[in-house]
Each structure stands twice: as C-alpha cells, then as structure tokens.
Design a protein around this motif. Structure first.
Motif, PDB file in Angstrom:
ATOM      1  N   SER A  10       0.801  -1.379  -0.029  1.00 21.92           N
ATOM      2  CA  SER A  10       0.061  -0.162  -0.038  1.00 21.92           C
ATOM      3  C   SER A  10       0.858   1.270   0.098  1.00 21.92           C
ATOM      4  O   SER A  10       1.991   1.389   0.832  1.00 21.92           O
ATOM      5  CB  SER A  10      -0.819  -0.059   1.141  1.00 21.92           C
ATOM      6  N   GLY A  11       0.373   2.154  -0.915  1.00 20.23           N
ATOM      7  CA  GLY A  11       1.344   3.223  -0.799  1.00 20.23           C
ATOM      8  C   GLY A  11       2.658   3.244  -1.840  1.00 20.23           C
ATOM      9  O   GLY A  11       3.226   4.238  -2.229  1.00 20.23           O
ATOM     10  N   LYS A  12       2.950   2.028  -2.300  1.00 18.37           N
ATOM     11  CA  LYS A  12       4.002   1.906  -3.177  1.00 18.37           C
ATOM     12  C   LYS A  12       3.554   2.079  -4.819  1.00 18.37           C
ATOM     13  O   LYS A  12       2.545   1.731  -5.022  1.00 18.37           O
ATOM     14  CB  LYS A  12       4.860   0.841  -3.043  1.00 18.37           C
ATOM     15  N   ALA A  34      -1.400  -6.459  -3.995  1.00 20.69           N
ATOM     16  CA  ALA A  34      -1.042  -6.329  -2.633  1.00 20.69           C
ATOM     17  C   ALA A  34      -0.998  -4.796  -2.524  1.00 20.69           C
ATOM     18  O   ALA A  34      -0.298  -4.438  -1.239  1.00 20.69           O
ATOM     19  CB  ALA A  34       0.857  -6.626  -2.743  1.00 20.69           C
ATOM     20  N   GLY A  35      -1.505  -4.199  -3.387  1.00 20.36           N
ATOM     21  CA  GLY A  35      -1.668  -2.610  -2.490  1.00 20.36           C
ATOM     22  C   GLY A  35      -1.080  -1.440  -3.847  1.00 20.36           C
ATOM     23  O   GLY A  35      -1.154  -0.520  -3.410  1.00 20.36           O
ATOM     24  N   GLY A  59     -10.463  -3.213  -8.457  1.00 26.52           N
ATOM     25  CA  GLY A  59     -10.183  -2.212  -7.409  1.00 26.52           C
ATOM     26  C   GLY A  59      -8.735  -1.593  -7.434  1.00 26.52           C
ATOM     27  O   GLY A  59      -8.525  -0.707  -6.434  1.00 26.52           O
ATOM     28  N   GLY A  60      -7.888  -2.011  -8.129  1.00 27.11           N
ATOM     29  CA  GLY A  60      -6.572  -1.636  -8.166  1.00 27.11           C
ATOM     30  C   GLY A  60      -6.335  -0.341  -9.026  1.00 27.11           C
ATOM     31  O   GLY A  60      -7.254   0.075  -9.572  1.00 27.11           O
ATOM     32  N   ALA A 242       9.689  -6.369  -3.662  1.00 23.24           N
ATOM     33  CA  ALA A 242       9.195  -5.091  -3.868  1.00 23.24           C
ATOM     34  C   ALA A 242       8.748  -4.471  -2.357  1.00 23.24           C
ATOM     35  O   ALA A 242       8.556  -3.370  -2.327  1.00 23.24           O
ATOM     36  CB  ALA A 242       7.855  -5.059  -4.814  1.00 23.24           C
ATOM     37  N   SER A 243       8.757  -5.396  -1.400  1.00 26.67           N
ATOM     38  CA  SER A 243       8.064  -4.836  -0.114  1.00 26.67           C
ATOM     39  C   SER A 243       9.198  -4.397   0.747  1.00 26.67           C
ATOM     40  O   SER A 243      10.278  -4.719   0.608  1.00 26.67           O
ATOM     41  CB  SER A 243       7.384  -5.864   0.528  1.00 26.67           C
TER      42      SER A 243
END
Length: 309
Positions: A10-12, A34-35, A59-60, A242-243
């Motif tokens: 989220s936020g990335k 994953a957001g 929703g992405g 990526a996280s």
C-alpha cells in the motif's frame, strides 16, 4: 514470524516492463493485488489496455504505457508517467524480453543486437531512470531485474539471450554496491514457468497441455524436480522483493518456479594452484588435470526428463 500482514505494498508505485502478458502480467497483477499502484508496459496496446482494465476492475490502480523498451526516452517516460500519475516511484521490475534463437554460426548481427537491446540495454536504461528518481525521493527503492537459467548456465542456440541475462545478473551485483547508501536494493530473479517458450520443450509439452486442457495442476515431478510451475507461482517472489520486508536483501540471484525457491551461487574461484615464478604453458599442461581442472564445472541447462521417459 508471521509476515502475512507485512508483505503488502500500500502506498507504493511500481513499473513493470513487458507486462501485457505472460510472466510480466502475473507480476503486475500480483503487485496491484498487494496494494501497489502500477504502470503496465508492453509493445501491444491491446494487451496493455486489457491488463489495466483487469486491474482497475478489481479495485486496483493502474495506467498503461505502450512503448518498446531499450531507448532512454522510453525508460524516462515510464518513470515520469509513474510520478505524474501516482506521485512517486518505489519499484522497477525489468521484465520485457524477446527471443531470436539460432546457433552461433547462423546468428545474424540483427538477431544479436535485438535481444541485447530489449533485455540488457533496456534493463540498464530503465534501472538508471528509476535510480535517479528513487535517489531524488530519498526514501530507498527496489530494482528487480529478471534474469534466466540461460544466463546462469548457458543454453544451446541462445548466445544473445544467455549473454544478456548473464549481464543482468552481473549488473545487479554492481548496482547493489552503488545504490546501497541510497537504501535501494537490487536483486536478479531467475524464473522458470510454463510460458509459450517452455511449452515447446518436448518433456514439458504434454503435461502443460493437459493441465491447460483440464484445469488440473502441473505434476509434482515438474513442480519440484524441474522447479517449473505457472506464471503465478513466480509472482510471490516479485511482491516479496518489492516490499519493505526484503529491505536487507540485495545483490542476490534468486530462482523460483513451481514449488522451488532457490538462492543461486555467485561465481567464485573453485580451485587454485600456485607455481613459484608464474605459469608457463607447459607447467599448466602438466598440472591442470590433476589440480585446478580435476573437477571441471558443468555447463548448459540440464535436459528435463519426464518420469518413465
């Protein structure tokens, strides 16, 4: 430790080159799930539009850029579109690729140059553009470079592809050093999956065709012994790298496919011998087979064999 609540994005914001189909599409869909907000890139505008629609309908957040990678202008366009649309860039996945397979004596200059441009040069230009943006942001980032078993071991008929993929792994180690102070990690991923290319391998083709026809999973021998599964099997590693969870992992070549996750060894001196005053051709010939060359390295990707074949 349970990391299930931490491996999210989220936020990335992520860019994935060559993400209109195949492995790239699996990557960009997993990152979005994953957001992350994602930039889909491909040379096929229809594939780009379909990928963006599939992500946004669930929703992405996604935008598309139809362009061939390789040139600096394209790399900078991908980064600028990410920043203009989503405010920043956190992840660059260099996945785009083509094949022009021929044995050495039949490979043309164009065959060689085309593959080097799309794989090696595009990885360089896209990583450079991403690094400039990430360093300006001052909050770190992730470069995920897609390599191949061919680049690790060589593969018959793939001079251009193997050279490019070996170069990508080498660049990941160099950039891991150069970007460490900026908290930008750089890793090479070595994926193996059922794609249009692997479907042509005789040992794999029947099982892949049967799985696609029936909707059943690939057989255990393929998923474990060969480390080959679906494109979705690879996507979890991309999301992990990526996280924030992977912040201490850099300069590595990591293989994934089917049920197998592996860390590839980097090249290192395997055997060493010394001769006072240096080596002549004759002294090397005398001692090679009994010392340094006693256990030569293997080369080439081992040919897969289905059980009972």
């Amino acid at each position: 430790m349970n990391l299930s609540n931490r491996v999210e994005l989220s936020g990335k914001v992520a860019v994935v080159t060559g993400s209109g189909r195949g492995l790239g599409l699996a990557y960009v869909r997993a990152l979005a799930a994953a957001g992350a907000a994602v930039v889909v890139n491909d040379v096929d505008p229809g594939a780009v539009d379909q990928a963006v629609a599939a992500i946004t309908e669930t929703g992405g957040r996604a935008i598309g850029v139809t362009a061939a990678v390789g040139e600096t202008d394209t790399a900078e366009l991908l980064v600028s579109r990410a920043v203009e649309s989503f405010g920043r860039l956190d992840v660059m996945v260099t996945n785009a690729g083509i094949l022009r397979d021929r044995v050495l004596w039949k490979m043309t200059d164009d065959d060689f140059d085309a593959v080097i441009k799309v794989h090696l040069r595009a990885t360089f230009t896209c990583a450079r553009a991403a690094a400039v943006q990430m360093r300006a942001q001052g909050e770190g980032g992730r470069l995920v470079l897609i390599a191949s078993p061919a680049g690790q071991r060589g593969n018959f008929g793939q001079t251009n592809y193997a050279a490019a993929k070996a170069g990508i792994a080498a660049m990941s180690r160099t950039w891991a050093m150069e970007l460490a102070r900026s908290a930008i990690t750089v890793n090479a991923v070595v994926p193996v999956a059922a794609t249009e290319m692997t479907k042509t391998i005789p040992a794999f083709a029947p099982a892949i065709e049967a799985a696609e026809r029936t909707g059943s999973p690939l057989p255990a021998w393929m998923r474990k012994d060969e480390g080959l599964g679906t494109v979705e099997d690879v996507a979890g590693l991309i999301t992990f790298l990526a996280s924030d969870v992977s912040g201490d992992i850099t300069g590595q070549a990591i293989g994934i496919g089917g049920d197998r996750l592996a860390l590839w060894a980097h090249p290192t001196e395997k055997a060493v011998a010394f001769a006072d005053g240096g080596w002549s051709a004759e002294s090397i010939a005398e001692r090679w087979h009994g010392e340094v060359g006693a256990e030569p390295e293997t080369y080439g990707i081992p040919a897969p064999t289905a059980p009972g074949a």
